[in-house]
Design a protein around this motif. Structure first.
Motif, PDB file in Angstrom:
ATOM      1  N   VAL A  35       0.193   7.145   5.076  1.00 38.63           N
ATOM      2  CA  VAL A  35      -0.798   8.629   4.671  1.00 38.63           C
ATOM      3  C   VAL A  35      -0.304   9.612   4.804  1.00 38.63           C
ATOM      4  CG1 VAL A  35       0.148   8.556   7.748  1.00 38.63           C
ATOM      5  CG2 VAL A  35      -2.061   9.868   6.885  1.00 38.63           C
ATOM      6  N   ARG A  87      -2.994   3.274  10.394  1.00 43.03           N
ATOM      7  CA  ARG A  87      -2.437   2.387   8.702  1.00 43.03           C
ATOM      8  C   ARG A  87      -1.382   3.339   8.028  1.00 43.03           C
ATOM      9  NH1 ARG A  87      -6.892  -2.280   6.877  1.00 43.03           N
ATOM     10  NH2 ARG A  87      -8.090  -2.836   9.433  1.00 43.03           N
ATOM     11  N   TRP A  95       1.100  -1.550   0.556  1.00 42.39           N
ATOM     12  CA  TRP A  95      -0.360  -0.048  -0.184  1.00 42.39           C
ATOM     13  C   TRP A  95       0.997   1.737  -0.106  1.00 42.39           C
ATOM     14  CZ3 TRP A  95      -4.504  -0.811  -1.696  1.00 42.39           C
ATOM     15  CH2 TRP A  95      -4.740  -2.062  -1.278  1.00 42.39           C
ATOM     16  N   HIS A 134      -7.767  -1.751  -5.198  1.00 39.67           N
ATOM     17  CA  HIS A 134      -8.146  -1.187  -4.127  1.00 39.67           C
ATOM     18  C   HIS A 134      -8.993  -2.172  -3.359  1.00 39.67           C
ATOM     19  CE1 HIS A 134      -9.811   1.658  -1.752  1.00 39.67           C
ATOM     20  NE2 HIS A 134      -7.724   1.919  -1.207  1.00 39.67           N
ATOM     21  N   SER A 135      -9.680  -2.747  -3.656  1.00 41.93           N
ATOM     22  CA  SER A 135     -10.617  -3.651  -2.924  1.00 41.93           C
ATOM     23  C   SER A 135     -11.076  -5.349  -3.482  1.00 41.93           C
ATOM     24  CB  SER A 135     -12.306  -2.847  -3.296  1.00 41.93           C
ATOM     25  OG  SER A 135     -12.367  -3.047  -4.435  1.00 41.93           O
ATOM     26  N   TRP A 155      -5.546   9.878   4.304  1.00 40.04           N
ATOM     27  CA  TRP A 155      -5.054   8.453   4.671  1.00 40.04           C
ATOM     28  C   TRP A 155      -5.282   7.280   4.480  1.00 40.04           C
ATOM     29  CZ3 TRP A 155      -8.888  11.546   7.153  1.00 40.04           C
ATOM     30  CH2 TRP A 155     -10.170  11.205   6.962  1.00 40.04           C
ATOM     31  N   ASP A 156      -5.647   7.049   2.673  1.00 38.57           N
ATOM     32  CA  ASP A 156      -5.757   5.684   2.025  1.00 38.57           C
ATOM     33  C   ASP A 156      -4.877   5.909   0.814  1.00 38.57           C
ATOM     34  OD1 ASP A 156      -7.104   3.467   1.127  1.00 38.57           O
ATOM     35  OD2 ASP A 156      -7.392   4.962  -0.203  1.00 38.57           O
ATOM     36  N   SER A 157      -4.153   4.632   0.391  1.00 43.77           N
ATOM     37  CA  SER A 157      -3.457   5.227  -0.852  1.00 43.77           C
ATOM     38  C   SER A 157      -4.102   5.287  -2.247  1.00 43.77           C
ATOM     39  CB  SER A 157      -2.898   3.241  -0.893  1.00 43.77           C
ATOM     40  OG  SER A 157      -3.990   2.940  -1.394  1.00 43.77           O
ATOM     41  N   SER A 175      -6.287   6.272  11.466  1.00 43.69           N
ATOM     42  CA  SER A 175      -6.702   4.671  10.899  1.00 43.69           C
ATOM     43  C   SER A 175      -5.881   3.963  11.503  1.00 43.69           C
ATOM     44  CB  SER A 175      -7.051   4.515   9.037  1.00 43.69           C
ATOM     45  OG  SER A 175      -5.499   4.375   8.670  1.00 43.69           O
ATOM     46  N   ALA A 212      -6.591   7.292  -2.036  1.00 43.32           N
ATOM     47  CA  ALA A 212      -7.640   8.773  -1.837  1.00 43.32           C
ATOM     48  C   ALA A 212      -5.593   9.792  -2.153  1.00 43.32           C
ATOM     49  CB  ALA A 212      -7.471   9.000  -0.770  1.00 43.32           C
ATOM     50  N   SER A 237      -1.361   8.843  12.071  1.00 44.05           N
ATOM     51  CA  SER A 237      -2.637   8.350  11.097  1.00 44.05           C
ATOM     52  C   SER A 237      -4.230   8.016  11.714  1.00 44.05           C
ATOM     53  CB  SER A 237      -2.215   7.300   9.983  1.00 44.05           C
ATOM     54  OG  SER A 237      -3.488   6.078  10.139  1.00 44.05           O
TER      55      SER A 237
END
Length: 220
Positions: A59, A56, A17, A105-106, A68-70, A54, A72, A52
């Motif tokens: 960030v 994780r 990530w 991503h998912s 804080w999301d890759s 989250s 995003a 972060s």
């Protein structure tokens, strides 16, 4: 120009990530500071919530803004610094690229679980199951479809390197490390990703890291 950005990442050897936004920033020469928090360590647990919300990585900090999301982060970098160049200019190609990036991503849980990213790994006798192979086949089908529809102008999925390629860069590392058989066009694309100067920089740093995570290194 002084950087306003700080990207907080995990180990370069293992953190797929983290690789994605790092690669996008470095490829497009966007200045940023880097903070590395080794995964699964007391230092990570002690420090990650300083950066972060989250807990994780990755960030991104841009002044007082935290992303804080890759994916995003990649979208934010595209809007803030790349004038939209992170996605294809053609609307239809852009929709396909975004769909593929979102699927990466998912999805692909079996691929992630059974072939975790490990830049130092090289092929051995390790084998994955049919569920992971179905993910591998789907990834190569996506690559083939994107190359057919928009990749004729360059080596990457939609011609020039962009966000969708950054999202699939860890998969190229996985395929190399586990000796995944690829169709010639998939191999050519993976080779182009791994040959990027920014990717070679990441890989060299990963090789030099001293941390070892047995749950990844022990897969045989």
């Amino acid at each position: 120009m002084a950087s306003t950005l700080t990207l907080v990442i995990g180990n370069k050897n293992y953190s797929s990530w983290s690789l994605r936004p790092w690669l996008l920033l470095r490829h497009f020469d966007v200045p940023f500071d880097e903070v590395r928090l080794p995964l699964d360590t007391p230092a990570f647990r002690d420090d990650v919530f300083r950066y972060s919300p989250s807990g994780r990585v990755p960030v991104l900090h841009d002044g007082d803004l935290v992303v804080w999301d890759s994916l995003a982060i990649c979208d934010y970098v595209n809007e803030r610094f790349l004038d939209g160049r992170g996605w294809p200019a053609d609307r239809r190609q852009r929709a396909r690229a975004r769909s593929a990036a979102a699927e990466m991503h998912s999805g692909f849980a079996a691929l992630r679980a059974q072939l975790p990213m490990n830049c130092r790994r090289r092929p051995d006798a390790y084998k994955w199951n049919a569920e992971a192979q179905a993910d591998i086949d789907r990834v190569q089908a996506l690559w083939r479809e994107l190359r057919r529809d928009g990749g004729r102008g360059g080596e990457f999925l939609c011609g020039a390197f962009g966000i969708v390629d950054a999202m699939f860069a860890p998969v190229a590392v996985r395929f190399r490390g586990y000796g995944v058989p690829m169709a010639p066009e998939s191999q050519a694309y993976a080779d182009a990703l791994l040959a990027l100067p920014s990717m070679r920089e990441w890989d060299a740093a990963a090789q030099a890291e001293s941390e070892r995570l047995e749950k990844y290194d022990a897969l045989r």
